[in-house]
Design a protein around this motif. Structure first.
Motif, mmCIF file in Angstrom:
data_model
loop_
_atom_site.group_PDB
_atom_site.id
_atom_site.type_symbol
_atom_site.label_atom_id
_atom_site.label_comp_id
_atom_site.label_asym_id
_atom_site.label_seq_id
_atom_site.Cartn_x
_atom_site.Cartn_y
_atom_site.Cartn_z
ATOM 1 N N UNK A 43 28.972 -68.790 60.276
ATOM 2 C CA UNK A 43 28.183 -67.563 60.192
ATOM 3 C C UNK A 43 27.737 -67.247 58.768
ATOM 4 N N UNK A 44 28.417 -67.811 57.789
ATOM 5 C CA UNK A 44 28.098 -67.518 56.392
ATOM 6 C C UNK A 44 26.655 -67.941 56.103
ATOM 7 N N UNK A 62 33.833 -55.814 60.721
ATOM 8 C CA UNK A 62 32.561 -56.182 60.103
ATOM 9 C C UNK A 62 32.402 -55.231 58.928
ATOM 10 N N UNK A 63 32.350 -55.779 57.730
ATOM 11 C CA UNK A 63 32.432 -54.959 56.528
ATOM 12 C C UNK A 63 31.151 -55.104 55.710
ATOM 13 N N UNK A 64 30.508 -53.972 55.461
ATOM 14 C CA UNK A 64 29.304 -53.934 54.639
ATOM 15 C C UNK A 64 29.640 -53.673 53.180
ATOM 16 N N UNK A 65 28.655 -53.767 52.293
ATOM 17 C CA UNK A 65 28.917 -53.639 50.857
ATOM 18 C C UNK A 65 29.409 -52.259 50.428
ATOM 19 N N UNK A 66 29.078 -51.220 51.165
ATOM 20 C CA UNK A 66 29.531 -49.882 50.763
ATOM 21 C C UNK A 66 30.505 -49.277 51.771
ATOM 22 N N UNK A 67 31.018 -50.091 52.683
ATOM 23 C CA UNK A 67 31.962 -49.595 53.680
ATOM 24 C C UNK A 67 33.345 -49.376 53.074
ATOM 25 N N UNK A 77 44.114 -60.617 61.310
ATOM 26 C CA UNK A 77 42.878 -59.856 61.517
ATOM 27 C C UNK A 77 41.691 -60.596 60.898
ATOM 28 N N UNK A 78 40.652 -60.803 61.687
ATOM 29 C CA UNK A 78 39.421 -61.450 61.238
ATOM 30 C C UNK A 78 38.531 -60.415 60.554
ATOM 31 N N UNK A 79 38.022 -60.773 59.377
ATOM 32 C CA UNK A 79 37.126 -59.904 58.620
ATOM 33 C C UNK A 79 35.839 -60.659 58.319
ATOM 34 N N UNK A 80 34.726 -60.046 58.636
ATOM 35 C CA UNK A 80 33.419 -60.640 58.367
ATOM 36 C C UNK A 80 32.694 -59.688 57.419
ATOM 37 N N UNK A 84 24.492 -56.673 50.503
ATOM 38 C CA UNK A 84 23.421 -55.678 50.558
ATOM 39 C C UNK A 84 22.124 -56.260 51.106
ATOM 40 N N UNK A 85 21.956 -57.562 51.051
ATOM 41 C CA UNK A 85 20.776 -58.204 51.620
ATOM 42 C C UNK A 85 20.885 -58.418 53.115
ATOM 43 N N UNK A 86 22.025 -58.088 53.704
ATOM 44 C CA UNK A 86 22.220 -58.220 55.135
ATOM 45 C C UNK A 86 22.684 -59.593 55.581
ATOM 46 N N UNK A 87 23.021 -60.474 54.630
ATOM 47 C CA UNK A 87 23.511 -61.805 54.979
ATOM 48 C C UNK A 87 25.033 -61.849 54.940
ATOM 49 N N UNK A 88 25.612 -62.583 55.859
ATOM 50 C CA UNK A 88 27.062 -62.722 55.913
ATOM 51 C C UNK A 88 27.513 -63.573 54.732
ATOM 52 N N UNK A 89 28.476 -63.066 53.965
ATOM 53 C CA UNK A 89 28.925 -63.729 52.736
ATOM 54 C C UNK A 89 30.325 -64.292 52.819
#
Length: 94
Positions: A43-44, A62-67, A77-80, A84-89
């Motif tokens: 997914x990366x 599912x963790x965003x840049x400002x979450x 626990x799985x963390x994705x 900020x560009x919306x791409x999975x890192x």
């Protein structure tokens, strides 16, 4: 002349009395992939929107840049994470 022969013999006797150095303790084995993150590493680099149509184990984050997230460590626990560009890192267990 006799002293020159005696010194190396004494040195060898002294060395033979030395104990062998014990081996260094083994490093602990790396922790196993307890949450199955390896299976999701493809997914990366993909857009975050691909996650909407997928099913994940209970508790996956599912963790965003400002979450804001809790800092408790749970290796199962799985963390994705996406940027900020919306791409999975990053896909990892914690």
């Amino acid at each position: 002349m006799r002293d020159s022969f005696l010194i190396p013999v004494l040195a060898l006797l002294a060395l033979s009395a030395c104990q062998p150095v014990p081996p260094a303790p083994a490093e602990p084995a790396p922790e196993a992939d307890q949450c199955g993150a390896t299976g999701y590493r493809g997914l990366i680099g993909q857009p975050r929107t691909v996650l909407d149509s997928m099913r994940f184990p209970i508790g996956t984050r599912t963790i965003g840049p400002s979450d804001a997230i809790t800092s408790d460590y749970r290796p199962q626990r799985l963390n994705i994470e996406y940027g900020s560009g919306g791409l999975i890192e990053k896909v990892s267990c914690y």
